[in-house]
Design a protein around this motif. Structure first.
Motif, PDB file in Angstrom:
ATOM      1  N   ALA A 190       0.652  -1.172  -0.181  1.00 35.29           N
ATOM      2  CA  ALA A 190       0.096   0.028  -0.060  1.00 35.29           C
ATOM      3  C   ALA A 190       0.904   1.324   0.079  1.00 35.29           C
ATOM      4  O   ALA A 190       2.002   1.320   0.693  1.00 35.29           O
ATOM      5  N   PRO A 191       0.440   2.147  -0.976  1.00 35.95           N
ATOM      6  CA  PRO A 191       1.462   3.357  -0.935  1.00 35.95           C
ATOM      7  C   PRO A 191       1.002   4.405   0.445  1.00 35.95           C
ATOM      8  O   PRO A 191      -0.101   4.257   0.903  1.00 35.95           O
ATOM      9  N   LEU A 192       2.213   5.106   0.615  1.00 32.83           N
ATOM     10  CA  LEU A 192       2.199   5.759   1.960  1.00 32.83           C
ATOM     11  C   LEU A 192       1.355   7.226   1.562  1.00 32.83           C
ATOM     12  O   LEU A 192       0.718   7.711   2.206  1.00 32.83           O
ATOM     13  N   ILE A 193       1.655   7.495   0.282  1.00 36.17           N
ATOM     14  CA  ILE A 193       0.605   8.947  -0.205  1.00 36.17           C
ATOM     15  C   ILE A 193       0.278   8.307  -1.556  1.00 36.17           C
ATOM     16  O   ILE A 193       0.969   7.758  -2.385  1.00 36.17           O
ATOM     17  N   PRO A 194      -0.692   9.371  -2.051  1.00 39.34           N
ATOM     18  CA  PRO A 194      -0.953   9.119  -3.552  1.00 39.34           C
ATOM     19  C   PRO A 194       0.112   9.702  -4.414  1.00 39.34           C
ATOM     20  O   PRO A 194       0.908  10.321  -4.105  1.00 39.34           O
ATOM     21  N   MET A 195       0.160   8.972  -5.532  1.00 36.57           N
ATOM     22  CA  MET A 195       1.200   9.515  -6.608  1.00 36.57           C
ATOM     23  C   MET A 195       0.963  11.159  -6.968  1.00 36.57           C
ATOM     24  O   MET A 195      -0.309  11.442  -7.405  1.00 36.57           O
ATOM     25  N   PRO A 196       1.862  12.044  -6.445  1.00 41.73           N
ATOM     26  CA  PRO A 196       1.794  13.300  -7.057  1.00 41.73           C
ATOM     27  C   PRO A 196       1.739  13.494  -8.596  1.00 41.73           C
ATOM     28  O   PRO A 196       2.063  12.827  -9.171  1.00 41.73           O
ATOM     29  N   GLU A 197       1.319  14.855  -8.963  1.00 37.97           N
ATOM     30  CA  GLU A 197       1.463  15.104 -10.406  1.00 37.97           C
ATOM     31  C   GLU A 197       2.934  15.575 -10.409  1.00 37.97           C
ATOM     32  O   GLU A 197       3.719  15.749  -9.694  1.00 37.97           O
ATOM     33  N   LEU A 198       3.544  15.150 -11.672  1.00 40.52           N
ATOM     34  CA  LEU A 198       4.756  15.550 -12.039  1.00 40.52           C
ATOM     35  C   LEU A 198       5.033  16.894 -12.348  1.00 40.52           C
ATOM     36  O   LEU A 198       5.214  17.560 -13.191  1.00 40.52           O
ATOM     37  N   THR A 199       4.908  17.874 -11.115  1.00 39.77           N
ATOM     38  CA  THR A 199       5.127  19.069 -11.289  1.00 39.77           C
ATOM     39  C   THR A 199       6.127  19.557  -9.987  1.00 39.77           C
ATOM     40  O   THR A 199       6.370  18.548  -9.053  1.00 39.77           O
ATOM     41  N   LEU A 200       6.802  20.363 -10.030  1.00 36.52           N
ATOM     42  CA  LEU A 200       7.873  20.832  -9.025  1.00 36.52           C
ATOM     43  C   LEU A 200       7.209  21.026  -7.723  1.00 36.52           C
ATOM     44  O   LEU A 200       7.640  20.212  -6.651  1.00 36.52           O
ATOM     45  N   PRO A 201       6.158  21.505  -7.312  1.00 33.69           N
ATOM     46  CA  PRO A 201       5.547  21.580  -6.014  1.00 33.69           C
ATOM     47  C   PRO A 201       5.063  20.163  -5.591  1.00 33.69           C
ATOM     48  O   PRO A 201       5.289  19.730  -4.632  1.00 33.69           O
ATOM     49  N   GLY A 202       4.250  19.490  -6.497  1.00 29.88           N
ATOM     50  CA  GLY A 202       4.197  18.123  -6.231  1.00 29.88           C
ATOM     51  C   GLY A 202       5.198  16.920  -5.915  1.00 29.88           C
ATOM     52  O   GLY A 202       5.028  16.568  -4.818  1.00 29.88           O
ATOM     53  N   LEU A 203       6.151  17.178  -6.647  1.00 28.24           N
ATOM     54  CA  LEU A 203       7.221  16.458  -6.391  1.00 28.24           C
ATOM     55  C   LEU A 203       7.872  16.536  -4.874  1.00 28.24           C
ATOM     56  O   LEU A 203       8.209  15.788  -4.429  1.00 28.24           O
ATOM     57  N   ARG A 204       8.158  17.822  -4.863  1.00 30.71           N
ATOM     58  CA  ARG A 204       8.943  18.479  -3.738  1.00 30.71           C
ATOM     59  C   ARG A 204       8.180  17.940  -2.382  1.00 30.71           C
ATOM     60  O   ARG A 204       8.938  17.470  -1.697  1.00 30.71           O
ATOM     61  N   ARG A 205       6.942  18.064  -2.475  1.00 34.63           N
ATOM     62  CA  ARG A 205       6.325  17.719  -1.201  1.00 34.63           C
ATOM     63  C   ARG A 205       6.260  16.257  -1.029  1.00 34.63           C
ATOM     64  O   ARG A 205       6.396  15.751   0.050  1.00 34.63           O
ATOM     65  N   ALA A 206       6.197  15.562  -2.150  1.00 28.81           N
ATOM     66  CA  ALA A 206       6.267  13.825  -2.242  1.00 28.81           C
ATOM     67  C   ALA A 206       7.585  13.621  -1.628  1.00 28.81           C
ATOM     68  O   ALA A 206       7.543  12.718  -0.626  1.00 28.81           O
ATOM     69  N   VAL A 207       8.710  14.061  -2.063  1.00 28.75           N
ATOM     70  CA  VAL A 207      10.003  13.489  -1.681  1.00 28.75           C
ATOM     71  C   VAL A 207      10.147  14.001  -0.226  1.00 28.75           C
ATOM     72  O   VAL A 207      10.773  13.451   0.683  1.00 28.75           O
ATOM     73  N   ALA A 208       9.575  15.099   0.334  1.00 28.23           N
ATOM     74  CA  ALA A 208       9.772  15.532   1.600  1.00 28.23           C
ATOM     75  C   ALA A 208       9.000  14.590   2.447  1.00 28.23           C
ATOM     76  O   ALA A 208       9.358  14.572   3.535  1.00 28.23           O
ATOM     77  N   VAL A 209       8.067  13.818   2.070  1.00 21.15           N
ATOM     78  CA  VAL A 209       7.244  13.007   2.836  1.00 21.15           C
ATOM     79  C   VAL A 209       7.981  11.622   2.908  1.00 21.15           C
ATOM     80  O   VAL A 209       8.185  10.883   3.636  1.00 21.15           O
ATOM     81  N   VAL A 210       8.392  11.003   1.689  1.00 18.34           N
ATOM     82  CA  VAL A 210       8.717   9.594   1.375  1.00 18.34           C
ATOM     83  C   VAL A 210      10.095   9.464   1.464  1.00 18.34           C
ATOM     84  O   VAL A 210      10.634   8.332   1.839  1.00 18.34           O
ATOM     85  N   VAL A 211      10.807  10.318   1.267  1.00 19.59           N
ATOM     86  CA  VAL A 211      12.316  10.385   1.359  1.00 19.59           C
ATOM     87  C   VAL A 211      13.181  11.606   1.594  1.00 19.59           C
ATOM     88  O   VAL A 211      13.712  12.042   0.932  1.00 19.59           O
TER      89      VAL A 211
END
Length: 122
Positions: free
Chosen positions: A5-26
């Motif tokens: 199960a994913p920890l978070i939904p897959m973000p949009e491939l945008t700078l803000p979306g990826l930055r937030r996702a990286v900050a959460v998962v790695v």
């Protein structure tokens, strides 16, 4: 085995979306993310092309796709560690495992959900 199960939904491939996702998962990779972002934008300016930015988004989309699935990330990190083995068979299995995981993540990011849950082929 339970689904990964994913920890978070897959973000949009945008700078803000990826930055937030990286900050959460790695979060430990945020400095690398920002360094590569800067290089991609500089390269895009030098080349007068958006391709370096698209490649940056794709690369980090793959990282997020893997890291947001804890078991998948664990498998990849174990395979990466096994690349240092003195046993050639262990290294070969690690290369196959890592390759399967990364290819599946690329397919997911590209929108081809052929390999949901990152199941291995062999």
């Amino acid at each position: 085995m339970e689904p990964d199960a994913p920890l978070i939904p897959m973000p949009e491939l945008t700078l803000p979306g990826l930055r937030r996702a990286v900050a959460v998962v790695v979060p430990s990779r945020l400095p690398e993310f920002f360094d590569e972002m800067q290089k991609a934008f500089v390269q895009a300016g030098e080349d007068d092309s958006v391709l370096p930015i698209r490649m940056f988004y794709r690369r980090w989309g793959v990282v997020v796709e893997i890291e947001r699935h804890p078991r998948t990330a664990q498998r990849l990190h174990a395979a990466e560690a096994a690349l240092n083995s003195e046993d050639a068979d262990v290294r070969a299995r690690a290369v196959r495992e890592a390759g399967e995981i990364v290819r599946a993540a690329h397919r997911e990011v590209a929108g081809d959900s052929f390999a949901p849950g990152f199941t291995t082929v062999g």
